[in-house]
Design a protein around this motif. Structure first.
Motif, mmCIF file in Angstrom:
data_model
loop_
_atom_site.group_PDB
_atom_site.id
_atom_site.type_symbol
_atom_site.label_atom_id
_atom_site.label_comp_id
_atom_site.label_asym_id
_atom_site.label_seq_id
_atom_site.Cartn_x
_atom_site.Cartn_y
_atom_site.Cartn_z
ATOM 1 N N HIS A 88 -1.953 48.781 18.847
ATOM 2 C CA HIS A 88 -1.530 48.484 18.049
ATOM 3 C C HIS A 88 -0.652 46.824 18.113
ATOM 4 O O HIS A 88 -0.249 46.362 17.018
ATOM 5 N N ALA A 113 -0.888 46.265 14.064
ATOM 6 C CA ALA A 113 0.399 45.801 12.919
ATOM 7 C C ALA A 113 0.626 44.733 13.580
ATOM 8 O O ALA A 113 1.188 44.066 12.502
ATOM 9 N N ASN A 134 -3.634 46.585 7.540
ATOM 10 C CA ASN A 134 -2.578 46.748 7.846
ATOM 11 C C ASN A 134 -2.053 46.336 8.705
ATOM 12 O O ASN A 134 -0.786 46.955 9.137
ATOM 13 N N ARG A 136 0.915 44.313 10.083
ATOM 14 C CA ARG A 136 3.085 44.265 9.385
ATOM 15 C C ARG A 136 3.476 42.454 10.002
ATOM 16 O O ARG A 136 4.028 42.227 8.852
ATOM 17 N N GLU A 137 2.547 41.912 11.359
ATOM 18 C CA GLU A 137 3.454 40.687 11.588
ATOM 19 C C GLU A 137 2.288 39.868 11.868
ATOM 20 O O GLU A 137 1.704 40.830 12.902
ATOM 21 N N ASN A 157 0.249 44.309 3.855
ATOM 22 C CA ASN A 157 1.699 44.756 3.863
ATOM 23 C C ASN A 157 2.153 44.270 4.846
ATOM 24 O O ASN A 157 3.393 44.079 6.018
ATOM 25 N N LEU A 158 2.108 42.729 5.063
ATOM 26 C CA LEU A 158 2.686 42.084 5.927
ATOM 27 C C LEU A 158 4.188 41.657 5.367
ATOM 28 O O LEU A 158 4.393 41.570 4.029
ATOM 29 N N LYS A 159 4.622 41.893 6.683
ATOM 30 C CA LYS A 159 6.514 41.697 6.605
ATOM 31 C C LYS A 159 6.903 40.768 6.856
ATOM 32 O O LYS A 159 7.783 39.890 6.813
ATOM 33 N N SER A 180 5.686 42.834 0.515
ATOM 34 C CA SER A 180 6.422 43.873 1.248
ATOM 35 C C SER A 180 7.763 42.382 2.346
ATOM 36 O O SER A 180 7.582 42.900 3.069
#
Length: 733
Positions: A88, A113, A134, A136-137, A157-159, A180
């Motif tokens: 993860h 992620a 997938n 996110r960071e 899906n990157l934040k 996002s």
């Protein structure tokens, strides 16, 4: 039976180990003990060690979810990383990874992620990275990348996306798909304009574009209505668009170190803003609508050109920290007394002659800075400030709070406060005058000695600021770019073919050419041809002992490179470089040159390179125009006839080794331009720059086309990172 139960409990504890922390334990390899927990291990921390290789057995821990191997010496990530299908979080920052050391098989870690690969010399984005849909960071800070791949938008899906401290100049249009994204960090890159793709990221809450060369903000910035934090400091922004008033959720707005001359009234729409920094700009006034920012807690407007403050400042009841130093304030509005939450008020280096009585209403004030003003006395209410802990009237105060006495003014009998530091003596601002030349000022020295005791020699102490890590990164990037350029030069030399050379007799009556020890082409001009002396010299201030070991080894390889004789390339290069000097235009092409069989090391095949604000090559046409403009201006001002008089001004190029954010000399300016005031004996400019030198150009930044105060500010900000200084110097140094 009891013994069996104890054994069962112990065995159960061993089997259920989920986390192991070996951080900062000086390990040279991954401990073998972790492999007995391969069935249950989920979190493994190996950061801050000296690990070079990752063993195959590590990737048998298929239940691993968090792996931190940052701050090591890892040089390669094995393809077996694809077996960690449950991973993860992966942190491989601060290692020795390159673009080819990250396998494409990493795309099989589809549950990944959070991925941090910052502070590695990647130079390109690894291929398999854009398949981690997938994520996110993603942290790609300080990785020397110059562009993002066109398919980077697949990471929809990157934040959080951090790309600071790189060499980016543009962003691909596919980033529009990052709907996002909440945080985008593009600070300390090479953007010349704000990327338009940013305005389509409607959910963005944090935007960092500081430390670039952006001259204007996109009008579409008003679309970012969810924006909370916006930092555009250390750019060249001259105007704020009206559309910024639509970013009504902004809480922190930082626009320091720009070229702003005014703030639009629409800033009054930002009701939620808490921090507003407008320091180091060119503001003449502040908008009246500033008083509508009722939630403002911190306001910084130092180093501008303000002569007054709006009376609406009294509405800022939550203002806690206010800095307005280094301006031209002559009057402080009495409404300042309504800022009842104010604890720090800094008014250093202004032109204040008195303070309003209402300053006594600031019952929460703890620090009041008044150094460098024209105050003759203080109002009586200052003595009634209960929480005041520091009252600064001069830089030489031995204590932050000094005793005050009451005194009556002559004529009016008004009761005021005074002390031995009042009235203040207004010091002449040295930046408005040229530094004195060849003026020796006698120094006074007080010493106490007794008979029979030998006198001690005076000790000179010097102090240099300690650079921050970010500035070290810029310095390292500069050295790496130099190393890369040297490699390209070395690789191009063997491609030149050999040819026969027929030596020709040297004439020597017009000009000569030679190569100095630092491999620079040095022309010797006939200076009497046009009646004035215009020398263009290259002073190399680089010090290999201060560079990295890798750079020194590379330079030694260049020095020992076998030479091949290419006379036609030499002739082409020499004639091209000759255009840099004005006095060579009218020379006859019939006079031969004296060539040799040896290849000068400054001759190389020209390679197209992208724009780089730190290291830019000098444009030949610009240098010609600059020289002509300076000569004409000097002649017109002093009414000099170039045919009968000789101008002793020289144009020089001085090459210095960048010293992070430390400027090895002090500068001053007036209406004529920016001048060297004092040179630090322990700095990188010692014996290369001298007091009185006029700075004309920083790398490719032309200072002669700027206002003097703009050029002064540019040298302060960009000077520490500049390698080539073009200056004018009068004969005598």
């Amino acid at each position: 039976m009891n013994w069996f139960n104890c054994f069962a409990c112990k065995q159960k504890t061993v089997d259920n180990v989920k986390s192991l922390d070996f951080s900062r334990t000086s390990l040279n390899e991954v401990p073998g003990d972790i492999f007995q927990y391969e069935r249950t291990l989920e979190n493994l921390y190996l950061d801050g060690n000296k690990i070079i290789d990752l063993p195959r057995t590590l990737f048998q821990c298929e239940e691993l979810r968090h792996l931190d191997i940052s701050d090591n010496e890892i040089q390669n990530i094995p393809n077996l990383i694809s077996k960690l299908v449950n991973l993860h979080t992966l942190n491989v920052s601060r290692n020795c990874l390159k673009y080819t050391d990250v396998p494409s098989a990493i795309h099989r870690c589809q549950k990944l992620a959070i991925f941090d690969i910052s502070t590695n010399t990647l130079e390109k984005v690894p291929e398999g990275l854009t398949s981690l849909i997938n994520l996110r960071e993603l942290y790609l800070n300080d990785t020397y990348i110059e562009f993002l791949p066109a398919n980077f938008g697949r990471l929809c899906n990157l934040k959080i996306l951090e790309l600071r401290d790189n060499n980016l100049t543009t962003l691909p249009k596919s980033l529009r798909r990052l709907s996002s994204l909440v945080r985008l960090d593009l600070s300390n890159n090479d953007f010349a304009e704000m990327p338009e793709v940013i305005v389509s990221m409607l959910n963005l809450k944090e935007l960092w574009i500081n430390g670039n060369c952006i001259s204007s903000l996109c009008p579409g910035i008003g679309n970012l209505q969810n924006l909370l934090d916006f930092d555009a400091s250390k750019n060249d922004i001259e105007k704020i668009p009206q559309e910024i008033g639509r970013c009504v959720k902004l809480t922190n707005l930082i626009l320091s170190n720009n070229l702003l001359s005014e703030i639009p009234e629409v800033i009054s729409n930002l009701k939620l803003i808490q921090t507003l920094k407008l320091d180091y700009n060119c503001l003449d006034s502040l908008p009246y609508g500033l008083g509508e920012l009722v939630n403002l807690e911190e306001l910084d407007v130092q180093n501008n050109r303000l002569t007054s403050l709006p009376s609406s400042i009294g509405y800022l009841r939550k203002l806690n920290y206010f800095v307005a130093s280094h301006n031209f304030l002559v009057y402080l509005p009495p409404e300042i007394g309504s800022c009842v939450s104010l604890t720090v008020l800094n008014l250093h280096n202004n032109m204040l002659k008195k303070l309003p009585e209402e300053i006594g209403h600031l019952q929460n004030l703890t620090s009041l800075g008044l150094i460098g003003n024209k105050l003759e006395y203080l109002p009586i209410p200052v003595a009634n400030l209960p929480h005041l802990r520091a009252l600064w009237l001069t830089q030489n105060q031995s204590h932050p709070l000094i005793p005050l006495q009451t005194e009556k003014l002559e004529g009016t009998n008004q009761l005021v406060l005074t002390c031995f530091l009042l009235p203040q003596i207004q010091q002449i601002r040295e930046e408005k005058f040229l530094p004195p030349q060849n003026i020796s000022v006698p120094k006074r020295h007080i010493a106490f000695s007794e008979p029979g005791i030998p006198k001690e020699l005076p000790v000179r102490l010097t102090r240099a600021p300690t650079p921050y890590p970010k500035d070290f990164q810029r310095f390292q990037r500069s050295l790496n770019n130099q190393l890369k350029r040297n490699r390209e030069t070395t690789g191009s030399i063997p491609q030149i073919k050999e040819a026969k050379v027929t030596p020709m007799k040297e004439t020597g009556d017009v000009y000569d050419e030679e190569i100095d020890d630092n491999h620079h082409l040095k022309p010797v001009l006939d200076n009497q041809r046009h009646g004035f002396n215009t020398d263009i010299t290259s002073l190399d201030g680089s010090d290999q002992s201060k560079g990295s070991l890798e750079l020194q080894e590379n330079l030694s390889c260049v020095a020992t490179q076998p030479k091949q004789p290419p006379p036609y390339h030499i002739a082409a290069a020499y004639s091209k470089n000759a255009k840099l000097f004005n006095n060579l235009e009218g020379l006859s092409g019939d006079k031969p040159k004296n060539f040799t069989q040896e290849l000068p090391q400054n001759v190389n095949v020209t390679q197209p390179t992208p724009y780089n604000k730190i290291k830019a090559h000098v444009d030949e046409g610009f240098l010609k125009e600059l020289n002509t403009r300076l000569m004409n201006a000097e002649v017109q001002k002093n009414n000099i006839n170039c045919e009968s008089h000789q101008c002793n001004m020289k144009l020089l190029r001085v090459n210095l080794t960048p010293c992070c954010y430390v400027l090895g000399f002090s500068i001053t300016y007036n209406e004529k331009g920016v001048f060297i005031n004092k040179v630090d004996e322990n700095g990188n400019a010692f014996k290369k720059l001298f007091p009185g030198d006029k700075i004309l150009m920083l790398d490719k930044q032309d200072l002669t086309k700027m206002e003097p105060w703009q050029a002064y500010k540019t040298v302060l900000i960009q000077g520490p990172e500049t390698e080539s200084f073009f200056i004018s110097r009068y004969e005598g140094h």
